[in-house]
Motif scaffolding. Structure first.
Motif, mmCIF file in Angstrom:
data_model
loop_
_atom_site.group_PDB
_atom_site.id
_atom_site.type_symbol
_atom_site.label_atom_id
_atom_site.label_comp_id
_atom_site.label_asym_id
_atom_site.label_seq_id
_atom_site.Cartn_x
_atom_site.Cartn_y
_atom_site.Cartn_z
ATOM 1 N N ALA A 62 0.810 -1.214 0.000
ATOM 2 C CA ALA A 62 0.000 0.000 0.000
ATOM 3 C C ALA A 62 0.846 1.267 0.000
ATOM 4 O O ALA A 62 0.520 2.254 0.645
ATOM 5 C CB ALA A 62 -0.948 0.005 1.199
ATOM 6 N N GLY A 63 1.959 1.232 -0.742
ATOM 7 C CA GLY A 63 2.822 2.392 -0.806
ATOM 8 C C GLY A 63 3.680 2.603 0.412
ATOM 9 O O GLY A 63 4.296 3.663 0.557
ATOM 10 N N LEU A 64 3.724 1.624 1.299
ATOM 11 C CA LEU A 64 4.470 1.748 2.545
ATOM 12 C C LEU A 64 5.451 0.594 2.686
ATOM 13 O O LEU A 64 5.132 -0.556 2.372
ATOM 14 C CB LEU A 64 3.515 1.750 3.742
ATOM 15 N N GLU A 65 6.626 0.922 3.183
ATOM 16 C CA GLU A 65 7.609 -0.081 3.578
ATOM 17 C C GLU A 65 7.437 -0.305 5.071
ATOM 18 O O GLU A 65 7.446 0.652 5.851
ATOM 19 C CB GLU A 65 9.016 0.417 3.274
ATOM 20 N N ASN A 66 7.232 -1.554 5.475
ATOM 21 C CA ASN A 66 6.905 -1.805 6.874
ATOM 22 C C ASN A 66 7.637 -3.032 7.396
ATOM 23 O O ASN A 66 8.058 -3.908 6.635
ATOM 24 C CB ASN A 66 5.397 -1.984 7.052
ATOM 25 N N ALA A 67 7.774 -3.078 8.709
ATOM 26 C CA ALA A 67 8.351 -4.236 9.394
ATOM 27 C C ALA A 67 7.700 -4.342 10.761
ATOM 28 O O ALA A 67 7.509 -3.333 11.449
ATOM 29 C CB ALA A 67 9.863 -4.103 9.537
ATOM 30 N N LEU B 216 6.363 2.729 15.952
ATOM 31 C CA LEU B 216 5.236 2.582 16.867
ATOM 32 C C LEU B 216 5.456 1.329 17.701
ATOM 33 O O LEU B 216 5.763 0.260 17.154
ATOM 34 C CB LEU B 216 3.911 2.481 16.095
ATOM 35 N N VAL B 217 5.293 1.446 19.006
ATOM 36 C CA VAL B 217 5.509 0.309 19.901
ATOM 37 C C VAL B 217 4.368 0.250 20.915
ATOM 38 O O VAL B 217 3.687 1.243 21.163
ATOM 39 C CB VAL B 217 6.853 0.427 20.648
ATOM 40 N N ALA C 298 17.699 3.395 10.316
ATOM 41 C CA ALA C 298 16.410 4.056 10.110
ATOM 42 C C ALA C 298 15.507 3.276 9.170
ATOM 43 O O ALA C 298 14.305 3.564 9.090
ATOM 44 C CB ALA C 298 16.623 5.474 9.585
ATOM 45 N N ASP C 299 16.044 2.314 8.415
ATOM 46 C CA ASP C 299 15.196 1.470 7.567
ATOM 47 C C ASP C 299 14.241 0.677 8.444
ATOM 48 O O ASP C 299 14.638 0.181 9.517
ATOM 49 C CB ASP C 299 16.046 0.515 6.739
ATOM 50 N N PRO C 300 12.970 0.517 8.036
ATOM 51 C CA PRO C 300 11.986 -0.147 8.907
ATOM 52 C C PRO C 300 12.413 -1.511 9.432
ATOM 53 O O PRO C 300 12.278 -1.783 10.633
ATOM 54 C CB PRO C 300 10.748 -0.247 7.995
ATOM 55 N N ALA C 301 12.937 -2.369 8.562
ATOM 56 C CA ALA C 301 13.308 -3.719 9.015
ATOM 57 C C ALA C 301 14.429 -3.665 10.041
ATOM 58 O O ALA C 301 14.385 -4.351 11.071
ATOM 59 C CB ALA C 301 13.714 -4.577 7.823
ATOM 60 N N ALA D 152 7.366 -0.572 12.422
ATOM 61 C CA ALA D 152 8.044 0.534 11.760
ATOM 62 C C ALA D 152 7.505 0.665 10.344
ATOM 63 O O ALA D 152 7.362 -0.333 9.631
ATOM 64 C CB ALA D 152 9.552 0.311 11.740
ATOM 65 N N VAL D 153 7.225 1.908 9.920
ATOM 66 C CA VAL D 153 6.616 2.116 8.614
ATOM 67 C C VAL D 153 7.065 3.459 8.048
ATOM 68 O O VAL D 153 7.241 4.439 8.773
ATOM 69 C CB VAL D 153 5.073 2.055 8.724
ATOM 70 N N ARG D 154 7.286 3.490 6.726
ATOM 71 C CA ARG D 154 7.577 4.753 6.041
ATOM 72 C C ARG D 154 7.122 4.627 4.593
ATOM 73 O O ARG D 154 6.896 3.520 4.080
ATOM 74 C CB ARG D 154 9.060 5.094 6.111
#
Length: 392
Positions: free
Chosen positions: A140-145, A310-311, A343-346, A372-374
């Motif tokens: 959805a246009g987001l990089e997430n982990a 986010l935690v 800073a990368d989400p993963a 983590a998402v960006r």
């Protein structure tokens, strides 16, 4: 399945082969040698009853039964080798025989309990995966982990939840924590996620999505209360609802339902570092009767290369042996300064996971979620996985 989840006998393996039988075998040999080479007035052959008992704790049923038979045979052969006046006699022979039989029964009982425990853990894991659907790394246009760590306190499950929902009005993110543990908390999390996935797709405004979540929480509480589960009906949930608009990439909308505010993490440059997104005091989901009005949507600037961290309180309330809390912002800032790729989400999610476990000595006090998402580099609005025409 991790090593911590395996029965003890399965942990004693070398290159896939079980070596659990080596310990009772070594004990058997030591007892025999000890009895043979000690004084006749200090007989220890009766200690051989410990051999099947040891096997019962770490071996299978047939292995334990085999050691029970071998121990009985060894007792007989060693005992009759001594002069008559120094023999342990029939009474101890019966003791070894009964001990071997009880050890075999105890082993069968242990394995039955282990199988039930593993089955329960499988059910818990299936339930968790059903509630928390797996997300692609780019969605959805987001990089997430995401990282989910269970405290597994009294074999209970918690109510942490997270999801990303693409829709015609942008991508929406939800991360939260239901108060309490057990299946009641899981059911509440499932109800909120189901409502989020529908509302985040159909509702044009983030405030509308937030209102739908509050309504769902209230309806769920009334339902479980009507079933006679009053405690489950009084649950509440803290959460962060985040909207990434389709057309505008310079900001996000955030609704805070009494949750810890997110961190914006950025590497490199003068503006690099970590900043806490102060969102004021919001009430948790399920407590709208105490609110002065509808939930407020905060319009927060967010650069394209900033990662939102986010935690849940499993991180923010993690304590070490002295009772000190885990310094999340400080540790993240230090890690990013040492290696901007953190800073990368993963990498960021993995760093917070490892830091939390290290700070607590691997003794988590609560279920823990790190998300983590960006925005995805090079992403365009038309790439949203949504059928139909995009709305502005």
């Amino acid at each position: 399945m991790t090593d911590e989840e395996l029965p003890p006998r399965q942990l004693l393996r070398i290159r896939g082969y079980s070596v659990a039988w080596l310990l009772p075998l070594l004990l058997l040999v030591l007892i025999i040698l000890g009895d043979v080479y000690t004084h006749q007035r200090f007989r220890i052959i009766t200690w051989i009853v410990l051999v099947p008992g040891t096997a019962a704790a770490i071996c299978g049923v047939w292995t334990t039964a085999g050691f029970a038979v071998v121990a009985l045979l060894a007792y007989f052969l060693v005992d009759i080798a001594w002069p008559l006046q120094y023999r342990a006699g029939l009474a101890d022979f019966v003791l070894v025989a009964v001990g071997g039989g009880l050890a075999t029964l105890a082993c069968a009982f242990r394995l039955g309990v282990e199988r039930r425990m593993l089955h329960m853990r499988d059910v818990v894991e299936i339930t968790r995966r059903t509630v928390l659907r797996q997300l692609p790394a780019t969605w959805a246009g987001l990089e997430n982990a995401a990282v989910y760590l269970t405290a597994d306190t009294d074999a209970r499950v918690g109510g942490d939840f997270y999801d990303i929902q693409p829709g015609p009005y942008g991508s929406r993110v939800l991360v939260g924590d239901v108060q309490g543990k057990g299946l009641g908390a899981v059911a509440t999390a499932a109800a909120l996620l189901g409502s989020f996935r529908e509302a985040a797709y159909h509702e044009p405004g983030l405030a509308d999505v937030a209102a739908r979540l509050e309504t769902r929480m209230q309806r769920h509480g009334r339902h479980v209360a009507a079933l006679g589960r009053g405690a489950d009906g009084e649950r509440f949930a803290t959460a962060l609802l985040i909207g990434f608009p389709v057309r505008e990439s310079g900001y996000v909308g955030i609704v805070n339902f009494g949750h810890e505010p997110p961190l914006a993490v950025r590497a490199g440059g003068v503006a690099g570092g970590v900043r806490l997104l102060s969102l004021g005091e919001g009430l948790p989901l399920g407590m709208s009767e105490f609110a002065d009005g509808p939930p407020r949507v905060h319009r927060v600037p967010l650069a394209a290369d900033e990662t939102l961290l986010l935690v849940t309180d499993g991180v923010t309330e993690a304590r070490d042996g002295t009772g000190a809390f885990y310094p999340l912002a400080t540790e993240v800032a230090r890690a990013v300064a040492e290696d901007p790729r953190t800073a990368d989400p993963a990498r960021l999610a993995a760093m917070v996971r490892d830091g939390t476990l290290r700070h607590t000595g691997d003794r988590l006090g609560d279920d823990t979620t790190v998300f983590a998402v960006r925005r995805l580099a090079g992403w365009r609005p038309e790439l949203l996985p949504v059928r139909g025409r995009l709305r502005p």
